[in-house]
Write a protein that holds these residues in place. Sequence first.
Motif, PDB file in Angstrom:
ATOM      1  N   LEU A  65       0.824  -1.210   0.000  1.00 14.43           N
ATOM      2  CA  LEU A  65       0.000   0.000   0.000  1.00 14.43           C
ATOM      3  C   LEU A  65       0.858   1.260   0.000  1.00 14.43           C
ATOM      4  O   LEU A  65       0.514   2.260  -0.645  1.00 14.43           O
ATOM      5  CB  LEU A  65      -0.941  -0.012   1.203  1.00 14.43           C
ATOM      6  N   LYS A  66       1.992   1.239   0.701  1.00 21.00           N
ATOM      7  CA  LYS A  66       2.895   2.396   0.699  1.00 21.00           C
ATOM      8  C   LYS A  66       3.476   2.636  -0.693  1.00 21.00           C
ATOM      9  O   LYS A  66       3.530   3.779  -1.171  1.00 21.00           O
ATOM     10  CB  LYS A  66       4.022   2.196   1.714  1.00 21.00           C
ATOM     11  N   LEU A  67       3.909   1.575  -1.360  1.00 26.53           N
ATOM     12  CA  LEU A  67       4.475   1.728  -2.692  1.00 26.53           C
ATOM     13  C   LEU A  67       3.413   2.199  -3.684  1.00 26.53           C
ATOM     14  O   LEU A  67       3.674   3.051  -4.544  1.00 26.53           O
ATOM     15  CB  LEU A  67       5.073   0.403  -3.156  1.00 26.53           C
ATOM     16  N   LYS A  68       2.218   1.657  -3.565  1.00 27.09           N
ATOM     17  CA  LYS A  68       1.118   2.052  -4.437  1.00 27.09           C
ATOM     18  C   LYS A  68       0.841   3.544  -4.283  1.00 27.09           C
ATOM     19  O   LYS A  68       0.657   4.256  -5.277  1.00 27.09           O
ATOM     20  CB  LYS A  68      -0.119   1.234  -4.055  1.00 27.09           C
ATOM     21  N   ALA A  69       0.836   4.024  -3.052  1.00 23.02           N
ATOM     22  CA  ALA A  69       0.534   5.425  -2.785  1.00 23.02           C
ATOM     23  C   ALA A  69       1.606   6.358  -3.327  1.00 23.02           C
ATOM     24  O   ALA A  69       1.336   7.531  -3.584  1.00 23.02           O
ATOM     25  CB  ALA A  69       0.370   5.640  -1.280  1.00 23.02           C
ATOM     26  N   GLY A  71       3.291   5.893  -6.165  1.00 24.06           N
ATOM     27  CA  GLY A  71       3.378   5.891  -7.610  1.00 24.06           C
ATOM     28  C   GLY A  71       4.175   4.777  -8.237  1.00 24.06           C
ATOM     29  O   GLY A  71       4.423   4.799  -9.448  1.00 24.06           O
ATOM     30  N   PHE A  72       4.577   3.797  -7.455  1.00 26.87           N
ATOM     31  CA  PHE A  72       5.284   2.664  -8.033  1.00 26.87           C
ATOM     32  C   PHE A  72       4.294   1.745  -8.748  1.00 26.87           C
ATOM     33  O   PHE A  72       3.132   1.628  -8.353  1.00 26.87           O
ATOM     34  CB  PHE A  72       6.028   1.874  -6.954  1.00 26.87           C
ATOM     35  N   ASP A  73       4.779   1.083  -9.775  1.00 24.39           N
ATOM     36  CA  ASP A  73       4.004   0.048 -10.451  1.00 24.39           C
ATOM     37  C   ASP A  73       4.203  -1.225  -9.637  1.00 24.39           C
ATOM     38  O   ASP A  73       5.145  -1.980  -9.854  1.00 24.39           O
ATOM     39  CB  ASP A  73       4.514  -0.122 -11.880  1.00 24.39           C
ATOM     40  N   VAL A  74       3.331  -1.455  -8.675  1.00 26.75           N
ATOM     41  CA  VAL A  74       3.544  -2.517  -7.693  1.00 26.75           C
ATOM     42  C   VAL A  74       2.670  -3.725  -7.996  1.00 26.75           C
ATOM     43  O   VAL A  74       1.507  -3.600  -8.374  1.00 26.75           O
ATOM     44  CB  VAL A  74       3.297  -2.001  -6.252  1.00 26.75           C
ATOM     45  N   ARG A  75       3.267  -4.900  -7.868  1.00 30.98           N
ATOM     46  CA  ARG A  75       2.575  -6.168  -8.039  1.00 30.98           C
ATOM     47  C   ARG A  75       2.577  -6.914  -6.707  1.00 30.98           C
ATOM     48  O   ARG A  75       3.462  -6.715  -5.884  1.00 30.98           O
ATOM     49  CB  ARG A  75       3.294  -7.047  -9.073  1.00 30.98           C
ATOM     50  N   GLY A  76       1.625  -7.799  -6.571  1.00 31.81           N
ATOM     51  CA  GLY A  76       1.578  -8.631  -5.373  1.00 31.81           C
ATOM     52  C   GLY A  76       1.451 -10.092  -5.733  1.00 31.81           C
ATOM     53  O   GLY A  76       0.579 -10.462  -6.529  1.00 31.81           O
ATOM     54  N   LEU A  77       2.316 -10.930  -5.169  1.00 30.02           N
ATOM     55  CA  LEU A  77       2.180 -12.376  -5.283  1.00 30.02           C
ATOM     56  C   LEU A  77       1.460 -12.858  -4.035  1.00 30.02           C
ATOM     57  O   LEU A  77       1.929 -12.638  -2.908  1.00 30.02           O
ATOM     58  CB  LEU A  77       3.543 -13.048  -5.398  1.00 30.02           C
ATOM     59  N   VAL A  78       0.300 -13.501  -4.226  1.00 35.07           N
ATOM     60  CA  VAL A  78      -0.553 -13.875  -3.105  1.00 35.07           C
ATOM     61  C   VAL A  78      -0.930 -15.346  -3.230  1.00 35.07           C
ATOM     62  O   VAL A  78      -0.770 -15.967  -4.277  1.00 35.07           O
ATOM     63  CB  VAL A  78      -1.827 -12.999  -3.063  1.00 35.07           C
ATOM     64  N   ARG A  79      -1.446 -15.886  -2.129  1.00 37.33           N
ATOM     65  CA  ARG A  79      -1.892 -17.282  -2.149  1.00 37.33           C
ATOM     66  C   ARG A  79      -3.363 -17.405  -2.569  1.00 37.33           C
ATOM     67  O   ARG A  79      -3.771 -18.412  -3.118  1.00 37.33           O
ATOM     68  CB  ARG A  79      -1.696 -17.921  -0.768  1.00 37.33           C
ATOM     69  N   ASN A  80      -4.170 -16.389  -2.290  1.00 36.15           N
ATOM     70  CA  ASN A  80      -5.575 -16.435  -2.707  1.00 36.15           C
ATOM     71  C   ASN A  80      -6.118 -15.017  -2.858  1.00 36.15           C
ATOM     72  O   ASN A  80      -5.644 -14.078  -2.221  1.00 36.15           O
ATOM     73  CB  ASN A  80      -6.429 -17.242  -1.724  1.00 36.15           C
ATOM     74  N   THR A  81      -7.104 -14.873  -3.728  1.00 31.75           N
ATOM     75  CA  THR A  81      -7.639 -13.550  -4.033  1.00 31.75           C
ATOM     76  C   THR A  81      -8.589 -13.027  -2.958  1.00 31.75           C
ATOM     77  O   THR A  81      -8.787 -11.824  -2.849  1.00 31.75           O
ATOM     78  CB  THR A  81      -8.379 -13.580  -5.384  1.00 31.75           C
ATOM     79  N   THR A  82      -9.160 -13.912  -2.166  1.00 35.22           N
ATOM     80  CA  THR A  82     -10.082 -13.462  -1.120  1.00 35.22           C
ATOM     81  C   THR A  82      -9.364 -12.551  -0.127  1.00 35.22           C
ATOM     82  O   THR A  82      -9.845 -11.450   0.180  1.00 35.22           O
ATOM     83  CB  THR A  82     -10.693 -14.667  -0.378  1.00 35.22           C
ATOM     84  N   LYS A  83      -8.228 -12.998   0.348  1.00 37.84           N
ATOM     85  CA  LYS A  83      -7.471 -12.171   1.291  1.00 37.84           C
ATOM     86  C   LYS A  83      -6.887 -10.953   0.596  1.00 37.84           C
ATOM     87  O   LYS A  83      -6.808  -9.867   1.181  1.00 37.84           O
ATOM     88  CB  LYS A  83      -6.360 -12.994   1.949  1.00 37.84           C
ATOM     89  N   ALA A  84      -6.491 -11.109  -0.662  1.00 37.02           N
ATOM     90  CA  ALA A  84      -5.957  -9.967  -1.408  1.00 37.02           C
ATOM     91  C   ALA A  84      -6.996  -8.858  -1.507  1.00 37.02           C
ATOM     92  O   ALA A  84      -6.700  -7.673  -1.318  1.00 37.02           O
ATOM     93  CB  ALA A  84      -5.514 -10.415  -2.796  1.00 37.02           C
ATOM     94  N   ARG A  85      -8.209  -9.231  -1.789  1.00 35.70           N
ATOM     95  CA  ARG A  85      -9.279  -8.241  -1.897  1.00 35.70           C
ATOM     96  C   ARG A  85      -9.496  -7.543  -0.550  1.00 35.70           C
ATOM     97  O   ARG A  85      -9.739  -6.332  -0.492  1.00 35.70           O
ATOM     98  CB  ARG A  85     -10.567  -8.932  -2.363  1.00 35.70           C
ATOM     99  N   GLU A  86      -9.375  -8.293   0.511  1.00 34.00           N
ATOM    100  CA  GLU A  86      -9.614  -7.758   1.855  1.00 34.00           C
ATOM    101  C   GLU A  86      -8.521  -6.794   2.296  1.00 34.00           C
ATOM    102  O   GLU A  86      -8.822  -5.722   2.843  1.00 34.00           O
ATOM    103  CB  GLU A  86      -9.696  -8.923   2.851  1.00 34.00           C
ATOM    104  N   VAL A  87      -7.253  -7.133   2.070  1.00 28.44           N
ATOM    105  CA  VAL A  87      -6.173  -6.318   2.648  1.00 28.44           C
ATOM    106  C   VAL A  87      -5.465  -5.409   1.645  1.00 28.44           C
ATOM    107  O   VAL A  87      -4.812  -4.440   2.047  1.00 28.44           O
ATOM    108  CB  VAL A  87      -5.133  -7.210   3.368  1.00 28.44           C
ATOM    109  N   LEU A  88      -5.579  -5.705   0.351  1.00 30.17           N
ATOM    110  CA  LEU A  88      -4.896  -4.886  -0.652  1.00 30.17           C
ATOM    111  C   LEU A  88      -5.836  -3.943  -1.385  1.00 30.17           C
ATOM    112  O   LEU A  88      -5.394  -3.047  -2.103  1.00 30.17           O
ATOM    113  CB  LEU A  88      -4.164  -5.775  -1.667  1.00 30.17           C
TER     114      LEU A  88
END
Length: 291
Positions: A65-69, A71-88
Amino acid sequence: PPPSHRRHPPPGHAMHPHHPLPPLNRTPSLLLLLLLLPTSVATTPNGTNVLITGATGRTGSRTYLKLKARGFDVRGLVRNTTKAREVLGCGSCDPSEGIFVGDVRNATSIEEAFEGSEVVIILTSASPHMSANGSWYYPNGSAPVDIDWNGLNNQVSMALQKGAQRILLVSSFGTTSPEDPSSPFAIGHMLHYKLLGEASVMASGIPFTIVKPAGLTDTPGGKFKLVSGQRDSCMAEGLMSISREDVAETLVEAIQQPRSQNLRFDLTCDPSQPATGDFTALFESVRSNPF
């Protein structure tokens, strides 16, 4: 000795689960590696493609979230999209939004996330669970050897294969004496494999920054002075905790600060002193106190 990495490993390369491991009574020497490394590079501009592995973790999500704010082109490697939607805060939570589902234990599953990533921040780690009787254990396939050794080597190999220009690794306090049986991390030889992971990153040939934080807390950051150390010197001073927010901020600053390259250091905070916000001084303090 640290594992060697080929600059161009074959696609989908993963370490065999029975890859021979260095014996537990031997730890890699890191001093020579540090002495042979260059000390500066050009500043990394905003807009650089940064991949965070372990992006839905408590430190990973803060870093994302800090990098996103900023202006970095930030990617996330996650284990599942449910948690990604919740915290990212993603919507579709798919590659169109820079969200990739994968498992670091399976090299093929993380290949797409690493494609085109210039900077890789490794925030994956084995995590023990408490049983009903109060003892700690790791689920099958999720021990330190699986995540902090085999999983980390898959990430380093993929970074090499895809041409990453920088690796930032979050390791841990306590790897100076990883075989201390009194350590709370002794289960699963956590600190042993974290130390080997540090050596693996350093031996890759990719410019790196290795941050070894004290005990992580969920308290607000930016309140206390950040303190660097070597060989667990901060533990001897009783500085045993740091906010995840402060670790995330250090990673964001490290990407942008030329003098943070090829450093490996302990990181904690001193609650008796207020925060300075001076990360240039922090990284210079590491250089003035070589490993």
